[in-house]
Scaffold this active site. Structure first.
Site, PDB file in Angstrom:
ATOM      1  N   TYR A  79       0.860  -1.190   0.000  1.00 50.96           N
ATOM      2  CA  TYR A  79       0.000   0.000   0.000  1.00 50.96           C
ATOM      3  C   TYR A  79       0.891   1.233   0.000  1.00 50.96           C
ATOM      4  O   TYR A  79       1.849   1.299   0.766  1.00 50.96           O
ATOM      5  CB  TYR A  79      -0.898   0.014   1.249  1.00 50.96           C
ATOM      6  CG  TYR A  79      -2.344  -0.223   0.881  1.00 50.96           C
ATOM      7  CD1 TYR A  79      -2.992   0.639  -0.003  1.00 50.96           C
ATOM      8  CD2 TYR A  79      -3.051  -1.292   1.401  1.00 50.96           C
ATOM      9  CE1 TYR A  79      -4.309   0.426  -0.352  1.00 50.96           C
ATOM     10  CE2 TYR A  79      -4.377  -1.517   1.046  1.00 50.96           C
ATOM     11  CZ  TYR A  79      -4.996  -0.656   0.172  1.00 50.96           C
ATOM     12  OH  TYR A  79      -6.294  -0.864  -0.188  1.00 50.96           O
ATOM     13  N   GLU A  81      -0.474   4.810  -0.424  1.00 49.66           N
ATOM     14  CA  GLU A  81      -1.273   6.034  -0.622  1.00 49.66           C
ATOM     15  C   GLU A  81      -0.405   7.254  -0.322  1.00 49.66           C
ATOM     16  O   GLU A  81       0.436   7.221   0.571  1.00 49.66           O
ATOM     17  CB  GLU A  81      -2.501   5.998   0.291  1.00 49.66           C
ATOM     18  CG  GLU A  81      -3.503   4.950  -0.164  1.00 49.66           C
ATOM     19  CD  GLU A  81      -4.716   4.854   0.740  1.00 49.66           C
ATOM     20  OE1 GLU A  81      -4.920   5.755   1.561  1.00 49.66           O
ATOM     21  OE2 GLU A  81      -5.445   3.867   0.613  1.00 49.66           O
ATOM     22  N   ASP A 256      -7.421  15.418 -23.197  1.00 55.18           N
ATOM     23  CA  ASP A 256      -7.343  13.968 -22.999  1.00 55.18           C
ATOM     24  C   ASP A 256      -6.676  13.399 -24.253  1.00 55.18           C
ATOM     25  O   ASP A 256      -7.301  13.304 -25.313  1.00 55.18           O
ATOM     26  CB  ASP A 256      -8.764  13.426 -22.822  1.00 55.18           C
ATOM     27  CG  ASP A 256      -8.803  11.916 -22.681  1.00 55.18           C
ATOM     28  OD1 ASP A 256      -7.783  11.259 -22.947  1.00 55.18           O
ATOM     29  OD2 ASP A 256      -9.877  11.396 -22.315  1.00 55.18           O
ATOM     30  N   THR A 285      -4.042   7.647 -21.243  1.00 58.64           N
ATOM     31  CA  THR A 285      -3.831   6.261 -20.837  1.00 58.64           C
ATOM     32  C   THR A 285      -2.411   5.908 -21.247  1.00 58.64           C
ATOM     33  O   THR A 285      -1.766   6.620 -22.017  1.00 58.64           O
ATOM     34  CB  THR A 285      -4.800   5.289 -21.531  1.00 58.64           C
ATOM     35  OG1 THR A 285      -4.739   5.525 -22.928  1.00 58.64           O
ATOM     36  CG2 THR A 285      -6.220   5.475 -21.048  1.00 58.64           C
ATOM     37  N   LYS A 288      -2.573   2.537 -24.968  1.00 59.83           N
ATOM     38  CA  LYS A 288      -3.054   2.612 -26.354  1.00 59.83           C
ATOM     39  C   LYS A 288      -1.842   2.821 -27.264  1.00 59.83           C
ATOM     40  O   LYS A 288      -0.967   1.972 -27.297  1.00 59.83           O
ATOM     41  CB  LYS A 288      -4.099   3.713 -26.488  1.00 59.83           C
ATOM     42  CG  LYS A 288      -5.355   3.455 -25.641  1.00 59.83           C
ATOM     43  CD  LYS A 288      -6.444   4.468 -25.915  1.00 59.83           C
ATOM     44  CE  LYS A 288      -7.732   4.167 -25.168  1.00 59.83           C
ATOM     45  NZ  LYS A 288      -7.760   4.724 -23.807  1.00 59.83           N
ATOM     46  N   ARG A 294      -1.839  -1.280 -18.937  1.00 66.14           N
ATOM     47  CA  ARG A 294      -3.117  -0.581 -18.761  1.00 66.14           C
ATOM     48  C   ARG A 294      -2.972   0.401 -17.609  1.00 66.14           C
ATOM     49  O   ARG A 294      -2.562   0.017 -16.510  1.00 66.14           O
ATOM     50  CB  ARG A 294      -4.229  -1.571 -18.416  1.00 66.14           C
ATOM     51  CG  ARG A 294      -4.395  -2.698 -19.400  1.00 66.14           C
ATOM     52  CD  ARG A 294      -5.721  -3.388 -19.217  1.00 66.14           C
ATOM     53  NE  ARG A 294      -6.757  -2.540 -19.721  1.00 66.14           N
ATOM     54  CZ  ARG A 294      -7.019  -2.349 -21.013  1.00 66.14           C
ATOM     55  NH1 ARG A 294      -6.325  -2.982 -21.929  1.00 66.14           N
ATOM     56  NH2 ARG A 294      -7.966  -1.532 -21.398  1.00 66.14           N
TER      57      ARG A 294
HETATM   58  N1  DSN Z   1     -12.368   2.275 -24.493  1.00 65.63           N
HETATM   59  C1  DSN Z   1     -11.489   3.249 -25.084  1.00 65.63           C
HETATM   60  C2  DSN Z   1     -11.568   3.208 -26.566  1.00 65.63           C
HETATM   61  O1  DSN Z   1     -11.783   2.147 -27.113  1.00 65.63           O
HETATM   62  O2  DSN Z   1     -11.391   4.239 -27.214  1.00 65.63           O
HETATM   63  C3  DSN Z   1     -11.740   4.604 -24.590  1.00 65.63           C
HETATM   64  O3  DSN Z   1     -12.006   4.591 -23.229  1.00 65.63           O
END
Ligand code: DSN
Length: 493
Positions: A79, A81, A256, A285, A288, A294
Site C-alpha cells: 500500500y 497512498e 485527454d 492512458t 493505447k 493498462r
Molecule cells: N475504451 C477506449 C476506446 O476504445 O477508445 C476509450 O475509453
C-alpha cells in the site's frame, strides 16, 4: 542459444531475448498452473488468440515483454497512498523509487512540468484532473475568501455553500457522436453529472472540428473546463487555438490525449498539435498508442500540481506499484529513437489504410486521417456498424463498431466501424500490408447483406455473408499474420 530480436520499429519491444522470456513465462505458468490451472490455460489462450487475430481496435496495442514482466511482481503487495516521500504507510521506499522513475520519464518524454503516474485508467486520470481543476479553481479561492486553510475548518453552512458551488460548474467537451469520450461530459457518465455540460460537434459537411463553433459555444456557455481530445475523431487538433479559446473565456484547458499519446511521444504531433505546452492539464492512458501497461497519467502545469498529486487517496484507491513499474519501463522505451520510428509508421499506416479504403470506394468520416485511426461509414455498403463488425469478425478481422456524427443508428448499432493501426504496426505491418487489409475489409463488406429479423422486419444486427468469403478472408489474414509474428520466438512450451 539465446535468440536476440533486433531493434526495429516492427517489434513490440526495443529488443528482447526470446529464450529468456520464454523460460520466464514457462516457469511462471507452471507455478500458476499448480494453483489454478484454469487461469494458466486462459493466459496461454490469450497469447494464441492475440497471435491469430488481425487487431484493428484503435485503442489496443501489444506491450513489450519487459513491460509485461514488470507487472507480475511483489510491488503489487504494497500500500502506498500519498506521493513519493509523503506516504500514509511506512516501508514505501521501493514504490517511491519506481514512481519517481516513471514520473521522471513522463516529464522528460512529454516535456511536462509535472507528471502524476498513479491513475489506474484513463477514466481515473480524467477524474483526478476534474477534481484538481475544481480544487484549484473553485475550492482554493473559496477557502481564501473565507479565511480558512482546509475544508475541515469550515462551518457546516459554509461547507454546504462550497459543495453547491463545486457542483455547479460547467464543462464543454466534444460530443460523443462526433468522436469525444464518455468522460468528456456525456450525461450518463459521472462527468456529465459532476458538471453542467455542453458539447461541440463537427462540421456537417467536412466532418472536421470547427474552431469557430467551439469558440462560439465557449463564449455562450462560459465553461470552467474546456475539454479537447477524442476517441474516434480521425484528425489532429490545433491546441494553440483551443488554448486561445480557453483563455478568452477564462476556462481551464484539459486535453485527454489517451488515443494519440504515442503520436505525441513519438514526435508525430509537434508544435501546435502537441497538447502538453498548451493545456493546463493533460491526461492519457498508457496502453493505447503509447504501448505500455493498462493505466493512466496526468501531466499538468505547476499551479495544478499540488491538487493533482492529491489524486490518491482523495479520488483513487491505493496506487498499483507493479503497474507503475511497468509504466516506467514503457515510458523508458518510448524515449528511444525506435519509438519515434514506430509512431511515424503508425500514422503512415493509417494513411495507407485510409487510401486503400477510399480507392476501393469506401466512405470515411472527414475523408481520411491524420492520426492512428480511420472511421469507416458503412452505410454505403447498406450495413449498420454492428453488422459490419460481426461480418469482419467472422472473417478474422477484429474491429469495433462506432457512432459517426449524427448517427441514425444510435450508439448500440451505429453506422461506423473504427479502425486503428497501433497494434498492427507493433507487429511490423507496413503501408503495403495496410493496403491489403483495406482490400480484405472492402471485400468482406461488399459481400455482406443485411438480413431480416425473425419477425420479418428490418434487423440492425443480422446479416448474411456470401458463401466462401469468410474462409477465403481468414486464409488471407493468416498469410499476413504469418509474415509479422507477434512476440517472435516466445514459446510457452
Ligand atoms: N475504451 C477506449 C476506446 O476504445 O477508445 C476509450 O475509453
Amino acid at each position: 542459444m539465446a535468440s536476440q530480436h533486433a531493434q526495429t520499429a516492427a517489434q513490440p519491444s526495443a529488443s528482447f531475448d526470446a529464450d529468456a522470456v520464454s523460460t520466464a513465462y514457462q516457469s511462471a505458468l507452471e507455478v500458476i498452473e499448480a494453483v489454478e490451472p484454469g487461469v494458466a490455460t486462459a493466459i496461454r489462450s490469450e497469447l494464441s488468440d492475440q497471435r491469430a487475430s488481425l487487431k484493428l481496435i484503435a485503442s489496443e496495442n501489444y506491450a513489450s515483454p519487459a513491460v509485461l514482466l514488470a507487472m507480475g511482481t511483489w510491488l503489487s503487495d504494497k500500500y502506498a497512498e500519498g506521493t513519493v516521500g509523503h506516504r500514509f504507510y511506512s516501508g514505501c521506499q521501493n514504490v517511491d523509487t519506481v514512481e519517481q522513475i516513471a514520473a521522471d520519464h513522463a516529464q522528460a518524454l512529454f516535456a511536462a512540468p509535472h507528471a502524476y503516474v498513479q491513475p489506474h485508467s484513463g477514466i481515473d486520470a480524467n477524474l483526478v484532473a476534474f477534481w484538481a481543476i475544481l480544487a484549484h479553481r473553485v475550492e482554493a479561492p473559496a477557502l481564501a475568501e473565507l479565511g480558512a486553510n482546509h475544508v475541515n475548518d469550515l462551518t457546516d453552512d459554509d461547507w454546504e455553500a462550497l459543495r453547491r458551488r463545486l457542483g455547479n460548474q460547467r464543462a464543454l467537451g466534444m460530443a460523443l457522436d462526433a468522436g469525444g469520450h464518455l468522460t468528456h461530459g456525456f450525461r450518463p457518465n459521472i462527468s456529465g453529472k459532476m458538471f453542467h455540460q455542453a458539447s461541440y460537434g463537427t462540421d456537417a459537411q467536412t466532418g472536421l472540428l470547427d474552431y469557430a463553433e467551439v469558440a462560439a459555444r465557449a463564449r455562450e456557455f462560459r465553461p470552467l473546463v474546456l475539454i479537447a481530445g477524442y476517441s474516434a475523431y480521425p484528425r489532429k487538433i490545433n491546441f494553440a487555438i483551443m488554448r486561445e479559446i480557453a483563455d478568452e473565456v477564462g476556462a481551464t484547458l484539459m486535453v485527454d490525449m489517451a488515443h494519440f499519446a504515442g503520436l505525441v511521444a513519438g514526435k508525430v504531433f509537434t508544435g501546435d498539435f502537441d497538447p502538453v505546452p498548451f493545456a493546463h492539464v493533460t491526461t492519457t492512458t498508457t496502453h493505447k498508442s503509447l504501448r505500455g501497461p493498462r493505466g493512466g497519467v496526468v501531466l499538468c502545469q505547476p499551479d495544478y500540481a499540488e491538487a493533482v498529486d492529491r489524486g490518491c487517496p482523495l479520488v483513487l484507491g491505493g496506487p498499483l506499484g507493479h503497474v507503475i513499474a511497468a509504466k516506467a519501463v514503457a515510458l523508458a522505451e518510448a524515449r528511444q529513437p525506435s519509438f519515434q520510428r514506430y509512431a511515424q509508421q503508425v500514422a503512415d499506416n493509417a494513411v495507407a489504410l485510409a487510401d486503400g479504403l477510399l480507392s476501393r470506394g469506401a466512405r470515411l468520416v472527414t475523408g481520411g486521417t491524420d492520426n492512428h485511426l480511420v472511421l469507416l461509414d458503412v452505410s454505403t455498403f447498406g450495413l449498420t456498424g454492428r453488422q459490419a463488425e460481426s461480418a469482419l469478425l467472422d472473417s478474422g478481422i477484429v474491429t469495433n463498431r462506432n457512432s459517426i456524427p449524427r448517427d441514425p443508428n444510435g450508439a448500440w448499432y451505429t453506422t461506423g466501424v473504427r479502425l486503428g493501426t497501433p497494434a498492427l504496426t507493433s507487429r511490423g505491418f507496413g503501408a503495403g500490408d495496410l493496403d491489403r487489409v483495406a482490400e480484405l475489409i472492402v471485400g468482406v463488406l461488399a459481400a455482406t447483406s443485411p438480413a431480416a429479423a425473425p419477425s420479418g422486419g428490418a434487423s440492425k444486427a443480422r446479416y448474411v455473408l456470401a458463401d466462401g468469403v469468410a474462409d477465403r478472408t481468414h486464409a488471407a489474414v493468416g498469410e499476413l499474420l504469418a509474415q509479422h509474428p507477434l512476440y517472435p520466438g516466445l514459446d510457452l512450451g
